[in-house]
Design an enzyme around this catalytic site. Sequence first.
Site, PDB file in Angstrom:
ATOM      1  N   VAL A  12      49.105 -24.396  44.586  1.00 46.46           N
ATOM      2  CA  VAL A  12      47.819 -23.696  44.696  1.00 46.46           C
ATOM      3  C   VAL A  12      46.980 -23.768  43.428  1.00 46.46           C
ATOM      4  O   VAL A  12      45.887 -23.217  43.378  1.00 46.46           O
ATOM      5  CB  VAL A  12      48.003 -22.215  45.115  1.00 46.46           C
ATOM      6  CG1 VAL A  12      48.619 -22.129  46.491  1.00 46.46           C
ATOM      7  CG2 VAL A  12      48.823 -21.450  44.096  1.00 46.46           C
ATOM      8  N   LEU A  14      45.743 -22.878  39.685  1.00 45.15           N
ATOM      9  CA  LEU A  14      45.692 -21.646  38.893  1.00 45.15           C
ATOM     10  C   LEU A  14      44.794 -20.640  39.599  1.00 45.15           C
ATOM     11  O   LEU A  14      43.705 -20.314  39.147  1.00 45.15           O
ATOM     12  CB  LEU A  14      45.200 -21.959  37.476  1.00 45.15           C
ATOM     13  CG  LEU A  14      45.607 -21.009  36.361  1.00 45.15           C
ATOM     14  CD1 LEU A  14      47.096 -20.730  36.375  1.00 45.15           C
ATOM     15  CD2 LEU A  14      45.226 -21.577  35.014  1.00 45.15           C
ATOM     16  N   HIS A  15      45.246 -20.179  40.766  1.00 44.23           N
ATOM     17  CA  HIS A  15      44.507 -19.179  41.538  1.00 44.23           C
ATOM     18  C   HIS A  15      45.050 -17.792  41.224  1.00 44.23           C
ATOM     19  O   HIS A  15      45.843 -17.640  40.315  1.00 44.23           O
ATOM     20  CB  HIS A  15      44.578 -19.514  43.032  1.00 44.23           C
ATOM     21  CG  HIS A  15      43.783 -20.731  43.377  1.00 44.23           C
ATOM     22  ND1 HIS A  15      42.421 -20.703  43.524  1.00 44.23           N
ATOM     23  CD2 HIS A  15      44.148 -22.019  43.537  1.00 44.23           C
ATOM     24  CE1 HIS A  15      41.984 -21.924  43.790  1.00 44.23           C
ATOM     25  NE2 HIS A  15      43.020 -22.753  43.803  1.00 44.23           N
ATOM     26  N   ALA A  16      44.679 -16.794  41.987  1.00 45.77           N
ATOM     27  CA  ALA A  16      44.888 -15.388  41.648  1.00 45.77           C
ATOM     28  C   ALA A  16      46.276 -15.039  41.111  1.00 45.77           C
ATOM     29  O   ALA A  16      46.390 -14.557  39.995  1.00 45.77           O
ATOM     30  CB  ALA A  16      44.539 -14.508  42.842  1.00 45.77           C
TER      31      ALA A  16
END
Length: 87
Positions: A12, A14-16
Amino acid sequence: MYTQEITVNNEVGLHARPATFFIQKANEFKSGIWVEKEDRRVNAKSLLGVLSLGIVKGTTITLIADGSDEKDAVAALVDLVKDNFGE
């Protein structure tokens, strides 16, 4: 000042959630720490800053630290990225 390039390889990017782990790790150090992608540089201790870079799988980023523990800070963040943020 100490810098190192690393490629983000988790699915994913560097998402949440991974970004939260990244910022928590950055905040453990006294040094100023930045993340650079192409021509943009943001504070590695800022969630909105890091998310604004839109770092996806396969993106190469530069970690930059300046301060008394700069090498330790960059090494810890590189290890976190290599470990796919513990996922």
